[in-house]
Write an enzyme that holds these catalytic residues in place. Sequence first.
Site, short mmCIF file in Angstrom:
data_model
loop_
_atom_site.label_atom_id
_atom_site.label_comp_id
_atom_site.label_asym_id
_atom_site.label_seq_id
_atom_site.Cartn_x
_atom_site.Cartn_y
_atom_site.Cartn_z
CE LYS A 56 -4.03 -5.21 3.45
NZ LYS A 56 -3.36 -6.52 3.48
NE ARG A 88 7.37 -7.97 3.35
CZ ARG A 88 6.98 -9.20 2.98
NH1 ARG A 88 7.74 -9.91 2.16
NH2 ARG A 88 5.86 -9.70 3.42
#
Length: 496
Positions: A276, A350
């Site tokens: 990130k 996920r």
Amino acid sequence: MVISVEAADYTAFPCAALLVGCREDNPLEDSLLARIDQLLQGAIASLVQSREITGELNRVTILHTLGRLPAERIVLVGLGNSGALTSDRLRQVGGSAVKALKGAGVTRAASVVHRAAGVPPTSVADIAQGLSLGDYSFDIYKTKPGTTVPVTELVNLFEPGTDTADAERLLAADATICEAVSFARDLVSQPGNVATPLFLAEKALEFSARLGIACTVLDRDEMERQGMEGILSVAKGSHQLPRFIVLEYRGGSADKRPTVLVGKGITFDSGGISLKPREGMERMKDDMAGAAAVMGAVMAVAGLRLPVNVIGLIPAAENLPGGGAYKPGDIVRTMSGQTVEIVNTDAEGRMILSDALFYAQRFKPAAVIDLATLTGACLVALGSAVSGVMGNDAALVKLLRRAGEATGERLWELPLWDEYGEIMKSDVADLKNAGGPHAGTITAAWFLQRFVGKSRWAHVDIAGTAWEEKGRPYQPKGATGVGVRLLVEYLKATVR
């Protein structure tokens, strides 16, 4: 803050401050406010006339009584238009009131806000919830005490001779829920060097022992034996070992199928190899807000002794770019046997949820609900005022949305049409873990749907609502604890 009830005359009750509701439409037609104005020799009427008191929602005015009442101050809290009063507005009123009390240095107060004209009798719980939630702060790492004096006691005053048993029950239940929300907020607020997967497991074991909840923690070896490669692959870049936490509350009959709650527990998310940007990365300690919500909800349900069966599942891991980290291009065989091509290691939530959702099937659930700070796309699409919800059962989604309206933790439904599945197809595996720049919230939910089997399932994306940037009446800046009250309200509705 201890919030209680007492049947006593408000005009003779000594306290540092008396909270009084003031509606926007014709405020002095309220007999209670008119009586206080009379005792203050028309001071309120004069300020209404000059528009210094308007009754505007959440606007607070403090008047010193100068000995005309045993209460040292009258704290007028704006209720807005009486025709627009809702439970959430009453919570806002409570939050605005506690900020005013703290600002004035009041430690002991009383309230008659619940007795204002147009306010429903059960409002005492909504107002109290706003007071409690608005009073929250996280300052355990500050070495110097703050200057703000905490409000330690608030007494809700009823007419002398009133049976207050119902109000006492409402407030007791409310206190249990608020304690669970504060617990969740504390977990999310903890820094990543403290709130590790092991830390979450220890906290789960602590409150489970206190409340009589069964708690099992799977370590890495057991997770490997069970084939939880979705979780294990994400954890490979960190020295902090993953944990899989199973909470079991059995308050319902033995033949009643449980509701399974699944919470994403990424205790810090750097993005992994798909790193990130630096800006804002410190906030990524909140990527376990789904786990905190599930833990808080199970805590509250047990504290309330609801006649339901609830399972809480928390896959907990860190996502860091270590030497052993999973990489773009890797193919991971999840617990379900389905294979996933990794195209973005920052789509790790996920991956861990895929194993947890598949694990949930062994409980033969009545419904499965997962909460996760899953996609930044949800914040882009819906902002911070509402969480996204998707699912394979319209009735389940409807019940969750109804619970959201009741608690102020609102949900907005997004579609899960088959066309979105095309985006998630992989050339080399059963599916890929990210689908590109479009419809990111929906494609993430579509991915999760592949692991729920035939269960009734709903996914709540709390990426936009888990953290409050500026602060609102009963949501101080920082962790919100979103999801706790939503899930408790949903579970209460299943037994009504």
